[in-house]
Each structure stands twice: as structure tokens, then as C-alpha cells.
Design a protein around this motif. Sequence first.
Motif, PDB file in Angstrom:
ATOM      1  N   GLU A   8       0.813  -1.263  -0.015  1.00 22.96           N
ATOM      2  CA  GLU A   8      -0.113   0.072   0.059  1.00 22.96           C
ATOM      3  C   GLU A   8       0.626   1.191  -0.169  1.00 22.96           C
ATOM      4  N   LEU A  11       2.409   1.646  -3.660  1.00 21.66           N
ATOM      5  CA  LEU A  11       1.616   2.036  -4.532  1.00 21.66           C
ATOM      6  C   LEU A  11       0.834   3.400  -4.345  1.00 21.66           C
ATOM      7  N   THR A  12       0.915   3.864  -3.161  1.00 19.68           N
ATOM      8  CA  THR A  12       0.267   5.369  -2.866  1.00 19.68           C
ATOM      9  C   THR A  12       1.302   6.177  -3.242  1.00 19.68           C
ATOM     10  N   GLU A  15       1.459   6.700  -6.840  1.00 17.43           N
ATOM     11  CA  GLU A  15       0.388   7.598  -7.324  1.00 17.43           C
ATOM     12  C   GLU A  15       0.510   9.106  -6.914  1.00 17.43           C
ATOM     13  N   ALA A  66       5.230  -0.873 -10.215  1.00 15.44           N
ATOM     14  CA  ALA A  66       3.709  -0.521  -9.901  1.00 15.44           C
ATOM     15  C   ALA A  66       3.042  -0.825 -10.813  1.00 15.44           C
ATOM     16  N   GLU A  67       3.275  -1.290 -12.179  1.00 18.26           N
ATOM     17  CA  GLU A  67       2.362  -1.634 -13.121  1.00 18.26           C
ATOM     18  C   GLU A  67       2.264  -3.610 -12.660  1.00 18.26           C
ATOM     19  N   GLN A  70      -0.374  -3.116  -9.188  1.00 19.09           N
ATOM     20  CA  GLN A  70      -1.695  -2.468  -9.243  1.00 19.09           C
ATOM     21  C   GLN A  70      -2.621  -3.592  -9.229  1.00 19.09           C
ATOM     22  N   GLN A  73      -3.307  -5.600  -6.155  1.00 16.71           N
ATOM     23  CA  GLN A  73      -4.047  -4.980  -5.161  1.00 16.71           C
ATOM     24  C   GLN A  73      -5.668  -4.812  -5.586  1.00 16.71           C
ATOM     25  N   GLU A  74      -5.722  -4.436  -6.674  1.00 16.33           N
ATOM     26  CA  GLU A  74      -7.336  -4.388  -7.139  1.00 16.33           C
ATOM     27  C   GLU A  74      -8.106  -5.616  -6.780  1.00 16.33           C
TER      28      GLU A  74
END
Length: 299
Positions: A8, A11-12, A15, A66-67, A70, A73-74
Amino acid sequence: MLERYELETFLTLAEELHFGRTAERMHVSTARVSQTIKGLERRVGAPLFNRTSRRVELTPIGHRLAEDLQPAQELIAAGFERAVRSARGITGTLRVGFVGAAGGQLLLDAAELLHSREPGCEVLVREVQLDDAVPRLLDGGVEVLLTCFLSEQDDLVTGPALVTEARMLAVPSGHAFADRQSVSVEDLAGVAVLRTPDDLPSSHPPHQTPAEGPAAGSFQEILTLVGAGRGVFLIGAHMRRYYMRPDVAYVPIQDAPPVQWRLMWRTDGATARIHAFATAAHDLVSPDTRLQHHEPETR
């Protein structure tokens, strides 16, 4: 093994690209975020972010990570949400308020999508005015509010931007600015700017100290005061389409940040219905639309 907190945090930051904002979203200190990222970088064996005094950027390895992460995580979030819905069910009535004419359609579409996903949940969409929007949210008159005005109150949560539009200036039709193609923020120094009931920061010219105009409780009151020459007001580009008046002209502000529309709800009232509605509203708006800076039509 990657811990959920590390996932988290990474990825935060990927972003936000800002350690302070990441810390705010994670409800931890900036130092904790920095330590977590440094630990990940040691385990990966390469930097994930390039840091300077002015900006933070993903490295090629960080971008690829990150790619890769993500979607995972979703999937985790979606799976957990489905489990919660299955266990609790999302039923009952959700009261949602909006400020200004343009927001109603988005909320109705989100309500329809939510009902298709959760047939037991009904959404009542209600218009609220500037002077009672936040009070009605705080007293439970509405549970969710769509607004372009942010609140600094700790007991209110603001979601991510759903729609972004260009910022314009409403001026009297006979004003010196009315026939200009655009104005700049610098032009607003000393100009009387109308106030919202709570004197919200987003109603002020950025980086300027405007002269203080009278307060108004609704967009119609604001435009009536503008047309009467009592001041000017910063608004989103949609106002030009929904609030056409012969006594008011709308002029683009060439260097002002855009207006962002977000959902807001009480911190202590974040029910499964609210989260499901926020997800539906988010799903209605594609990433391209969420990030688009809508330019006003040529006059």
C-alpha cells in the motif's frame, strides 16, 4: 514476501509522487513512509524512486513494479469487498446531496449503477445549497455530498477527484474583464471576490489576497450579486452552460488550478453503502475523464 503495508505504501507513493501526501493518506509519518520505501529498495536491490528537492519520480524498475502490483492490489480489494457484501449485504437508503446543477446527473447515474449491483440499496439524490451543504452532512441530513469545495474539518473525509474542469471567473457583463479572452491570477489582486458561507479557500484566487466581497448562500445568489456589480466569483467551466445570465459573463482564468469535484462524507459515518456508492461513482468516470482539464468553449 511483500507485506500488505509495504504494498500500500509503495503504490500510494507511486500515485502521489509526494512523501507528505502519501503519509497523510496512510495516516503515518513521512519518516515511516521513507523508511518503508528504503527497505523495499534494499530488498529489490535498486532504487524505486528518484528523489530531488523538488520532485519524486519512479525509476524504470519502480514503474514496472507499480504496473505489476496495481492489478494485484485491485483484485485483493475487490475480493475483500465482495466478501464484505456477501456477509453483510448492502441494503437500505442512502441520502446523497449535490451542490450546483451539473452534479445531479452524475449522482443519478452512480445511483443507477449501485442499484444494479446492490438491488437492496436505494439512493435518494437531493440538491443542497452552499450555506447548508456541510451542516446537512454533519447533522445526517445527507450522508454523502458531491462538492467542489474542500473542508479542513477532521470529521469529514474527502474522496479522490471524480471530475476536473477549468476554472473561470464570473464577472458583471459590463465589467472591464468581460470582453477579454482570458484573465490571469495577477489580474485579480484587489478585486472584490464574493465569499461562500464558510469562506472556503477554493473560492479565493490562488496566491492572492483578494478584496472581500459579500457572502452568498447559493450559486444563484452569487450570480445575482455578480450581475449587480457587487464582486466577482471563481467557478468551474460548467457554470457557463448551466447558469447562463444576461448580466453575467464568464472569462477563463489562464493560470488558475482547475476545479475538482469530489465526494465527501463523515468520518464516523463511513458505511458499506457509502463505500459502494463512492466505488460506483468512481467506476462511472474513466481515468481519462477524471484527469482531464476541460477547456471552456470559445465565446
